[in-house]
Design a protein around this motif. Structure first.
Motif, PDB file in Angstrom:
ATOM      1  N   GLU A  82      12.147  20.103  -5.883  1.00 59.55           N
ATOM      2  CA  GLU A  82      12.343  21.472  -6.438  1.00 59.55           C
ATOM      3  C   GLU A  82      12.699  21.511  -7.932  1.00 59.55           C
ATOM      4  N   ARG A  83      13.254  20.227  -8.388  1.00 57.38           N
ATOM      5  CA  ARG A  83      13.166  20.020  -9.727  1.00 57.38           C
ATOM      6  C   ARG A  83      11.921  19.964 -10.566  1.00 57.38           C
ATOM      7  N   THR A  84      10.974  19.422  -9.948  1.00 59.55           N
ATOM      8  CA  THR A  84       9.651  19.340 -10.513  1.00 59.55           C
ATOM      9  C   THR A  84       9.120  20.929 -10.336  1.00 59.55           C
ATOM     10  N   ASP A 112       0.724  -1.415  -0.080  1.00 64.09           N
ATOM     11  CA  ASP A 112      -0.054  -0.100   0.190  1.00 64.09           C
ATOM     12  C   ASP A 112       1.081   1.447  -0.045  1.00 64.09           C
ATOM     13  N   GLY A 113       1.988   1.212  -0.050  1.00 59.82           N
ATOM     14  CA  GLY A 113       2.928   2.295   0.056  1.00 59.82           C
ATOM     15  C   GLY A 113       3.396   2.924   1.230  1.00 59.82           C
ATOM     16  N   ALA A 114       2.789   2.376   2.446  1.00 60.34           N
ATOM     17  CA  ALA A 114       3.060   2.844   3.643  1.00 60.34           C
ATOM     18  C   ALA A 114       4.439   2.406   4.127  1.00 60.34           C
ATOM     19  N   PRO A 115       5.218   3.087   4.878  1.00 61.99           N
ATOM     20  CA  PRO A 115       6.604   2.401   5.292  1.00 61.99           C
ATOM     21  C   PRO A 115       6.404   1.402   6.336  1.00 61.99           C
ATOM     22  N   GLY A 116       7.167   0.257   5.986  1.00 62.81           N
ATOM     23  CA  GLY A 116       7.056  -0.838   7.053  1.00 62.81           C
ATOM     24  C   GLY A 116       7.647  -0.391   8.466  1.00 62.81           C
ATOM     25  N   PRO A 117       7.492  -1.110   9.321  1.00 57.70           N
ATOM     26  CA  PRO A 117       7.919  -1.041  10.599  1.00 57.70           C
ATOM     27  C   PRO A 117       9.770  -1.140  10.576  1.00 57.70           C
ATOM     28  N   GLY A 118      10.025   0.206  11.244  1.00 59.29           N
ATOM     29  CA  GLY A 118      11.747   0.218  11.064  1.00 59.29           C
ATOM     30  C   GLY A 118      12.367   0.757   9.926  1.00 59.29           C
ATOM     31  N   ALA A 119      11.238   1.050   9.122  1.00 52.97           N
ATOM     32  CA  ALA A 119      11.806   1.637   7.726  1.00 52.97           C
ATOM     33  C   ALA A 119      12.066   3.183   7.914  1.00 52.97           C
ATOM     34  N   ARG A 120      13.122   3.583   7.160  1.00 57.55           N
ATOM     35  CA  ARG A 120      13.194   5.374   7.381  1.00 57.55           C
ATOM     36  C   ARG A 120      12.216   5.858   6.450  1.00 57.55           C
ATOM     37  N   PRO A 121      11.784   7.163   6.889  1.00 49.34           N
ATOM     38  CA  PRO A 121      10.858   7.835   5.852  1.00 49.34           C
ATOM     39  C   PRO A 121      11.514   8.343   4.571  1.00 49.34           C
ATOM     40  N   ARG A 122      10.619   8.523   3.733  1.00 50.96           N
ATOM     41  CA  ARG A 122      11.354   8.619   2.207  1.00 50.96           C
ATOM     42  C   ARG A 122      12.047  10.164   2.352  1.00 50.96           C
ATOM     43  N   ASP A 123      12.931  10.111   1.578  1.00 49.82           N
ATOM     44  CA  ASP A 123      13.789  11.442   1.674  1.00 49.82           C
ATOM     45  C   ASP A 123      13.753  11.706   0.237  1.00 49.82           C
ATOM     46  N   PRO A 124      12.758  12.767  -0.251  1.00 49.26           N
ATOM     47  CA  PRO A 124      12.587  13.298  -1.571  1.00 49.26           C
ATOM     48  C   PRO A 124      13.711  13.965  -2.297  1.00 49.26           C
ATOM     49  N   GLY A 125      14.754  14.460  -1.426  1.00 54.05           N
ATOM     50  CA  GLY A 125      15.849  14.720  -1.958  1.00 54.05           C
ATOM     51  C   GLY A 125      15.336  16.078  -2.745  1.00 54.05           C
ATOM     52  N   LEU A 126      16.189  16.526  -3.731  1.00 54.76           N
ATOM     53  CA  LEU A 126      15.687  17.498  -4.545  1.00 54.76           C
ATOM     54  C   LEU A 126      14.523  17.615  -5.784  1.00 54.76           C
ATOM     55  N   GLN A 127      13.917  16.350  -5.523  1.00 50.35           N
ATOM     56  CA  GLN A 127      12.736  15.924  -6.664  1.00 50.35           C
ATOM     57  C   GLN A 127      11.883  17.178  -6.573  1.00 50.35           C
TER      58      GLN A 127
END
Length: 114
Positions: A23-25, A6-21
């Motif tokens: 800003e580029r968009t 379902d796209g949700a982070p699993g237990p112990g997973a780090r949150p998504r780091d979008p980086g510069l994406q």
């Protein structure tokens, strides 16, 4: 660990780091807005420079309206991307409207030049 389907982070997973994406968009939206502005200005210039005809005037007004519609859509998306955090996904309706405005503006501008 992998994320669930379902796209949700699993237990112990780090949150998504979008980086510069984001800003580029955001910059891509700005570049597209600039391109459509140039096309609209050149279309209106063509209408005003040549002998005005009814067809040319209608095409010039249509180019201006399409440019304003795209500008509104792009500004809304740029604000959402600049707000920080995870931006909401672009809805299919807004994506289709942006594509329609871009293609129609290009067609109208090309018709005026030819």
């Amino acid at each position: 660990m992998d994320a669930p389907a379902d796209g949700a982070p699993g237990p112990g997973a780090r949150p998504r780091d979008p980086g510069l994406q984001p800003e580029r968009t955001r910059l891509a939206w700005r570049r597209t807005t600039l391109s459509s502005t140039v096309a609209a200005v050149l279309a209106v210039r063509t209408v005003l420079h040549d002998a005005p005809t009814a067809t040319g005037t209608v095409a010039g007004v249509l180019c201006g309206a399409l440019w304003l519609a795209f500008l509104t859509l792009a500004h809304r998306r740029i604000r959402a991307l600049a707000a920080g955090g995870t931006p909401p996904a672009l809805t299919p309706r807004h994506a289709a409207a942006a594509v329609l405005c871009t293609v129609a503006l290009a067609v109208c501008a090309a018709a005026l030049v030819l």
